[in-house]
Design a protein around this motif. Sequence first.
Motif, PDB file in Angstrom:
ATOM      1  N   UNK A 180       0.768  -1.370  -0.044  1.00 20.05           N
ATOM      2  CA  UNK A 180      -0.021   0.031  -0.120  1.00 20.05           C
ATOM      3  C   UNK A 180       0.824   1.179  -0.077  1.00 20.05           C
ATOM      4  N   UNK A 181       0.252   2.499  -0.632  1.00 18.79           N
ATOM      5  CA  UNK A 181       1.181   3.656  -0.780  1.00 18.79           C
ATOM      6  C   UNK A 181       0.801   4.528   0.285  1.00 18.79           C
ATOM      7  N   UNK A 182       1.946   5.160   0.799  1.00 18.22           N
ATOM      8  CA  UNK A 182       1.886   6.217   1.849  1.00 18.22           C
ATOM      9  C   UNK A 182       2.127   7.368   1.243  1.00 18.22           C
ATOM     10  N   UNK A 183       0.746   8.234   1.424  1.00 21.37           N
ATOM     11  CA  UNK A 183       0.760   9.433   0.884  1.00 21.37           C
ATOM     12  C   UNK A 183       1.750  10.675   1.244  1.00 21.37           C
ATOM     13  N   UNK A 184       2.432  10.368   2.429  1.00 22.62           N
ATOM     14  CA  UNK A 184       3.527  11.190   2.831  1.00 22.62           C
ATOM     15  C   UNK A 184       5.095  10.620   2.218  1.00 22.62           C
ATOM     16  N   UNK A 185       4.941   9.688   1.622  1.00 18.41           N
ATOM     17  CA  UNK A 185       6.135   8.987   0.991  1.00 18.41           C
ATOM     18  C   UNK A 185       6.656  10.227  -0.023  1.00 18.41           C
ATOM     19  N   UNK A 186       7.653  10.357  -0.018  1.00 21.84           N
ATOM     20  CA  UNK A 186       8.565  11.665  -0.978  1.00 21.84           C
ATOM     21  C   UNK A 186       8.097  11.591  -2.471  1.00 21.84           C
ATOM     22  N   UNK A 237       5.613   9.759  -3.574  1.00 18.99           N
ATOM     23  CA  UNK A 237       3.999   9.993  -3.568  1.00 18.99           C
ATOM     24  C   UNK A 237       3.878  11.717  -3.709  1.00 18.99           C
ATOM     25  N   UNK A 238       4.581  12.266  -2.718  1.00 17.99           N
ATOM     26  CA  UNK A 238       4.327  13.535  -2.901  1.00 17.99           C
ATOM     27  C   UNK A 238       4.741  14.360  -4.054  1.00 17.99           C
ATOM     28  N   UNK A 239       6.065  13.731  -4.785  1.00 18.46           N
ATOM     29  CA  UNK A 239       6.354  14.465  -5.843  1.00 18.46           C
ATOM     30  C   UNK A 239       5.388  14.357  -6.981  1.00 18.46           C
ATOM     31  N   UNK A 240       4.672  12.873  -7.187  1.00 21.26           N
ATOM     32  CA  UNK A 240       3.764  12.919  -8.252  1.00 21.26           C
ATOM     33  C   UNK A 240       2.644  13.560  -8.047  1.00 21.26           C
ATOM     34  N   UNK A 241       2.133  13.940  -6.764  1.00 26.42           N
ATOM     35  CA  UNK A 241       0.964  14.723  -6.287  1.00 26.42           C
ATOM     36  C   UNK A 241       1.230  15.988  -6.643  1.00 26.42           C
ATOM     37  N   UNK A 242       2.502  16.747  -6.535  1.00 25.39           N
ATOM     38  CA  UNK A 242       2.852  17.943  -6.541  1.00 25.39           C
ATOM     39  C   UNK A 242       2.798  18.289  -8.268  1.00 25.39           C
TER      40      UNK A 242
END
Length: 266
Positions: free
Chosen positions: A236-242, A244-249
């Motif tokens: 499972x993916x951690x939304x606070x993982x760097x 994940x945050x890079x993709x989000x941004x």
Amino acid sequence: MSAQDTALPPLAVRERTATAARDRRAGEPVAVSLRGLTKAFGDKTVLDGVDLEIHRGEFVVLLGPSGTGKTTLLRLLTGLERPDAGKILVPGQRTTVYQEPRLIPSKRVLANVTVGQRRTAQNRERAARSLAEVNLESKARQWPATLSGGEAQRVALARALVREPELLLLDEPFAALDALTRLQMQDLVGDLVARHRPAVLLVTHDVDEAVRLADRVLILNEGRFAVDVDIDLARPRDRTDPESLRYRAAFLTELGVGRTASPTTT
């Protein structure tokens, strides 16, 4: 946040990810094939020569600003709209889950799962197993009016999966749910898709949802895919993982969130 933090991973990383994704897809049949898909309403072209393939077992998430053709593309895949030009190849076994569960109030939960199917013992047994998969076996004899929003949406999901679709279309199915129920439903859908392995196209405005669920993210803008990128992160993916945050941004930047609008924008 720096420009580097709002960019997608370096090109070399994305190429390795795309190569790994292509290798995984190679053994799976193509479930969706679009070639030169064009659709206009009046003088507004919403899809302009779109090409797309989705393989069996692949979870694709479609993002884009409102009015860019996401729902139109979904309706074309369901057969509710016809293209002006281009070719659409989709499997006959396909189902759609919408934002509203669309349950029939006069039918009990189990009957809602089997709606449109023959009244056989085998179909009832399959429906009961499908309800068990969404943790609602105890609600089989309930009326839809007694269900919570999340429970009703789980019934809609059971109704879709009991048909063993090769293509599952999801039209913002979690948008009306509260934040906690939305996360629970995302986890449930992810687990069920991994188990049944249909091709999936999820339309959503929720970037966090896209990063959490997708094997691949598309961003539709001005009639074409502005972004088509594979996401190869552990689950499972951690939304606070760097990462994940890079993709989000990066996706938010592509969608124009946080940027100053151009003076020519209307």
